[in-house]
Design a protein around this motif. Sequence first.
Motif, mmCIF file in Angstrom:
data_model
loop_
_atom_site.group_PDB
_atom_site.id
_atom_site.type_symbol
_atom_site.label_atom_id
_atom_site.label_comp_id
_atom_site.label_asym_id
_atom_site.label_seq_id
_atom_site.Cartn_x
_atom_site.Cartn_y
_atom_site.Cartn_z
ATOM 1 N N LEU A 1 0.841 -1.204 0.000
ATOM 2 C CA LEU A 1 0.000 0.000 0.000
ATOM 3 C C LEU A 1 0.878 1.257 0.000
ATOM 4 N N LEU A 2 0.370 2.264 -0.693
ATOM 5 C CA LEU A 2 1.125 3.527 -0.762
ATOM 6 C C LEU A 2 0.529 4.520 0.237
ATOM 7 N N PRO A 3 1.378 5.307 0.922
ATOM 8 C CA PRO A 3 0.836 6.327 1.838
ATOM 9 C C PRO A 3 0.165 7.458 1.043
ATOM 10 N N ILE A 4 -1.023 7.876 1.523
ATOM 11 C CA ILE A 4 -1.758 8.948 0.839
ATOM 12 C C ILE A 4 -1.476 10.265 1.569
ATOM 13 N N LEU A 5 -1.042 11.277 0.818
ATOM 14 C CA LEU A 5 -0.762 12.588 1.426
ATOM 15 C C LEU A 5 -2.058 13.193 1.940
ATOM 16 N N SER A 6 -1.989 13.881 3.066
ATOM 17 C CA SER A 6 -3.177 14.520 3.648
ATOM 18 C C SER A 6 -3.097 16.028 3.551
ATOM 19 N N TYR A 7 -4.237 16.640 3.236
ATOM 20 C CA TYR A 7 -4.393 18.095 3.240
ATOM 21 C C TYR A 7 -3.994 18.617 4.613
ATOM 22 N N PRO A 8 -3.282 19.748 4.741
ATOM 23 C CA PRO A 8 -2.850 20.663 3.672
ATOM 24 C C PRO A 8 -1.394 20.448 3.232
ATOM 25 N N GLU A 88 -18.951 15.976 -2.551
ATOM 26 C CA GLU A 88 -17.656 15.338 -2.774
ATOM 27 C C GLU A 88 -16.924 15.040 -1.476
ATOM 28 N N GLY A 89 -16.034 14.035 -1.594
ATOM 29 C CA GLY A 89 -15.121 13.731 -0.495
ATOM 30 C C GLY A 89 -13.753 13.596 -1.135
ATOM 31 N N CYS A 90 -12.732 13.339 -0.339
ATOM 32 C CA CYS A 90 -11.384 13.181 -0.890
ATOM 33 C C CYS A 90 -10.537 12.346 0.070
ATOM 34 N N LEU A 91 -9.802 11.395 -0.481
ATOM 35 C CA LEU A 91 -8.979 10.528 0.371
ATOM 36 C C LEU A 91 -7.863 11.318 1.057
ATOM 37 N N SER A 92 -7.579 12.505 0.508
ATOM 38 C CA SER A 92 -6.551 13.346 1.133
ATOM 39 C C SER A 92 -7.142 14.307 2.148
ATOM 40 N N VAL A 93 -8.477 14.326 2.241
ATOM 41 C CA VAL A 93 -9.147 15.194 3.228
ATOM 42 C C VAL A 93 -10.189 14.320 3.941
#
Length: 171
Positions: A1-8, A88-93
Amino acid sequence: LLPILSYPDPRLRTIAKPVKEVTAEIKTLISDMIETMYDAQGIGLAASQVDRHIQLIVMDLSEDKNAPRVFINPKVTPLVEEKQPYEEGCLSVPDVYDKVERPKKVRIEALDENGDVIDEVVEGLLAVCIQHEMDHLNGVIFVDYLSRLKQTRARDKVRKVLKIREKQGAQ
Ligand SMILES: O=C(O)C[C@@H](Cc1ccccc1)[C@H](O)SCc1ccccc1
Ligand SMILES: [Zn+2]
């Protein structure tokens, strides 16, 4: 699995570069991104979100999560003025959802993982998702369309969710 960057995270603001050649390394990245997307219960994922700044999007809108699609060097062109709202949603938020209006019908031009041309007119969730992912490749996050107040709330929410995940991870 790859790490997903998070906002901000500022890396999410990087402009993705075109893919010159679909190398074996890129094919590995594609399968890693698809696996990461499924694990995170996403229906789309842009390479920018896993800190790889190339124009690559994976998506799977199917019920059974067995029909992944790959878009390389995508170009999205709105075909109508009419806009449509979508929650909407976002995996980074994580855990932040809000209404965003986007063009209802768009044309997608891209290459697939075999280098074959994709040229489709789409509406509905696919149109919403491809525009959301294209934004990622251009360093844009859906919260950018919301009010300052909502952006502040989103930042606080993500900070909280990440703390909880860290605690869970540690246990
Ligand atoms: O790019 C991402 O972060 C994955 C997005 C893709 C997406 C955003 C908005 C609308 C459609 C797709 C989502 O996190 S995937 C989770 C999800 C699933 C269904 C509807 C909305 C969000
Ligand atoms: Zn997103």
